[in-house]
Design an enzyme around this catalytic site. Structure first.
Site, PDB file in Angstrom:
ATOM      1  N   ARG A   1       0.865  -1.185   0.000  1.00  8.55           N
ATOM      2  CA  ARG A   1       0.000   0.000   0.000  1.00  8.55           C
ATOM      3  C   ARG A   1       0.898   1.231   0.000  1.00  8.55           C
ATOM      4  NH1 ARG A   1       2.563   1.950   3.644  1.00  8.55           N
ATOM      5  NH2 ARG A   1       1.053   3.615   3.777  1.00  8.55           N
ATOM      6  N   GLY A   2       0.264   2.419  -0.068  1.00  3.32           N
ATOM      7  CA  GLY A   2       1.039   3.651  -0.209  1.00  3.32           C
ATOM      8  C   GLY A   2       1.101   3.992  -1.697  1.00  3.32           C
ATOM      9  N   ALA A   3       0.767   5.246  -2.028  1.00  4.61           N
ATOM     10  CA  ALA A   3       0.539   5.601  -3.434  1.00  4.61           C
ATOM     11  C   ALA A   3       1.677   5.202  -4.394  1.00  4.61           C
ATOM     12  CB  ALA A   3       0.222   7.094  -3.518  1.00  4.61           C
TER      13      ALA A   3
ATOM     14  N   ARG B   1      -7.623  -0.124  -6.446  1.00  3.63           N
ATOM     15  CA  ARG B   1      -7.849   0.956  -5.470  1.00  3.63           C
ATOM     16  C   ARG B   1      -8.055   2.266  -6.246  1.00  3.63           C
ATOM     17  NH1 ARG B   1      -4.189   1.183  -0.331  1.00  3.63           N
ATOM     18  NH2 ARG B   1      -6.073   2.196   0.409  1.00  3.63           N
TER      19      ARG B   1
ATOM     20  N   GLN C   1      -1.561   2.512  10.127  1.00  3.27           N
ATOM     21  CA  GLN C   1      -0.293   2.603   9.372  1.00  3.27           C
ATOM     22  C   GLN C   1       0.774   3.338  10.178  1.00  3.27           C
ATOM     23  OE1 GLN C   1      -3.293   3.180   8.053  1.00  3.27           O
ATOM     24  NE2 GLN C   1      -3.409   2.692   5.883  1.00  3.27           N
TER      25      GLN C   1
ATOM     26  N   ASP D   1      -1.961  11.046  -1.795  1.00  2.22           N
ATOM     27  CA  ASP D   1      -2.447  10.022  -2.728  1.00  2.22           C
ATOM     28  C   ASP D   1      -2.866  10.618  -4.060  1.00  2.22           C
ATOM     29  OD1 ASP D   1      -2.812   8.732   0.090  1.00  2.22           O
ATOM     30  OD2 ASP D   1      -2.735   7.132  -1.399  1.00  2.22           O
TER      31      ASP D   1
ATOM     32  N   ASN E   1      -5.129  12.583   1.162  1.00  2.00           N
ATOM     33  CA  ASN E   1      -4.176  11.722   1.870  1.00  2.00           C
ATOM     34  C   ASN E   1      -4.982  10.920   2.885  1.00  2.00           C
ATOM     35  OD1 ASN E   1      -1.414  10.841   2.250  1.00  2.00           O
ATOM     36  ND2 ASN E   1      -1.494  11.839   4.247  1.00  2.00           N
ATOM     37  N   LYS E   2      -4.302  10.089   3.620  1.00  2.00           N
ATOM     38  CA  LYS E   2      -4.954   9.187   4.577  1.00  2.00           C
ATOM     39  C   LYS E   2      -5.939   9.927   5.476  1.00  2.00           C
ATOM     40  CE  LYS E   2      -4.733   5.691   4.759  1.00  2.00           C
ATOM     41  NZ  LYS E   2      -5.806   4.891   4.103  1.00  2.00           N
TER      42      LYS E   2
END
Ligand code: MRU
Length: 356
Positions: A47-49, A90, A199, A240, A250-251
């Protein structure tokens, strides 16, 4: 300093570290099919852009490598199907779509030069590896630009995990902190745990601890308290998707940190590669926000922590550009008005050198 390796192209296949099992154990899987890679992205093994972008590129390369197509035309329709499957994993991180577009473009270039399927397969694998190499160089450049904005000493805050695990380089936000420390700044990182997926607690705390970078883990509802009383010199997070006007997804939880930062006069920065820019959308209203399973809210590591009630899980939020002091990219630093500065950076041809 320790740098995590979330994904690697090997002769056996694509080796991925299962981030769902960190920090308890380091388990790797070797994928040989693109559908396995798509499942790994959807299920947050990776995960993570930017890391999702690298995974998608490697997934597309695997698909081409193991395709049984006997003609360029048959392979072309398979590439379209492979990219569609990977694109549906995603919705928010634009790096995923950026990487797939680049793989499709490379396929078109290769097929216009040759009809030798072995050469086309080899070229697609090389492109995925090149994307990975570029991510590393990109992070280092973002780190160098952003480090200048970090305090000489004291506390900085981040959100989620925008480290090596999330980018497949040295990290975007954590890359900035890492470079600043390598330059001699004495930083201590406040890490919000980042509910519901944790995270911050599971991944950022793990990465910083392994790299020997001092940190304090806090719960998300301590952010306001620490910004008001904790002498925080700067906040730096990843992104993101960044719209043309600088609004940034973002998150989930990033927006409230940015608003609290403004209230407490703490500069709030974004660190992200140019591949995270989406200049096709004018503002953050158009950014698709992923809704994830509510089980991630009602349960912790499989244990129910709430009664069986309605719950919600938007995985990202959008921070309006007016809360962002600057955006660090590998081509330089964007400042307000972002609609001008981001477009100028995106158009600039300066590329970063890659090293293996
Ligand atoms: O749902 P995730 O873990 O993929 O979300 C990741 C984030 O929101 C990161 O902060 C963002 O991708 C930037 S990573 C360099």
């Amino acid at each position: 300093m320790y740098v995590a390796q979330p994904i690697e192209w090997t002769d056996r296949g694509v080796v991925v570290l299962d981030q769902r099992r960190l920090p308890a154990e380091e388990v790797h899987y070797t994928y040989t099919g693109y559908r396995e890679v798509a499942a790994a992205i959807r299920e947050m093994v990776i995960r993570g852009a930017p890391a999702i972008g690298v995974a998608a590129a490697m997934g597309a390369a695997l698909g081409v490598l193991h395709s049984s197509a006997k003609t360029v035309e048959a392979l072309r329709s398979e590439v379209a199907e492979i990219c569609e499957v990977l694109a549906k994993t995603r919705p928010t991180a634009v790096d995923l779509f950026w990487a797939l577009e680049r793989m499709k473009r490379r396929f078109s270039e290769l097929t216009s030069q040759t009809s030798d399927l072995a050469k086309i397969r080899q070229g697609m694998v090389a492109e995925a590896q090149q994307i990975h190499l570029e991510k590393k160089a990109t992070d280092e450049a973002i780190g160098r630009f952003g480090a200048e904005f970090m305090p000489r000493e004291g506390q900085v805050m981040t959100q989620c995990n925008a480290g090596a695990l999330a980018t497949a380089g040295i990290g975007s936000a954590l890359g900035v902190i890492r470079v600043a420390i390598e330059q001699g700044r004495k930083l201590h990182v406040l890490v919000p745990e980042t509910r519901p997926y944790l995270q911050g607690a599971r991944l950022t705390a793990w990465e910083l601890h392994k790299a020997g970078i001092p940190l304090t883990l806090i719960t998300d509802n301590m952010v306001g308290h620490f910004l008001k009383t904790g002498k925080v010199g700067a906040i730096v997070t990843g992104a993101d998707r960044i719209a043309a006007n600088g609004d940034t997804a973002n998150k989930i939880g990033t927006y409230q940190i940015a608003v609290l930062a403004k209230e407490n006069n703490v500069p709030f920065y974004i660190a992200a590669p140019i591949s995270t820019l989406d200049l096709s959308i004018p503002d953050g209203e158009r950014i698709p926000i992923e809704e994830r399973s509510v089980a991630e809210v009602t349960h912790l590591q499989g244990v129910r922590i709430a009664p069986d009630v309605h719950a919600a899980h938007p995985a990202f939020d959008v921070t309006a550009a007016r809360y962002i002091a600057a955006i660090f990219t590998e081509r330089g630093v964007a400042r307000a008005p972002f609609s001008e500065s981001l477009r100028a950076l995106a158009a600039s041809s300066q590329s970063v050198a890659t090293t293996s």
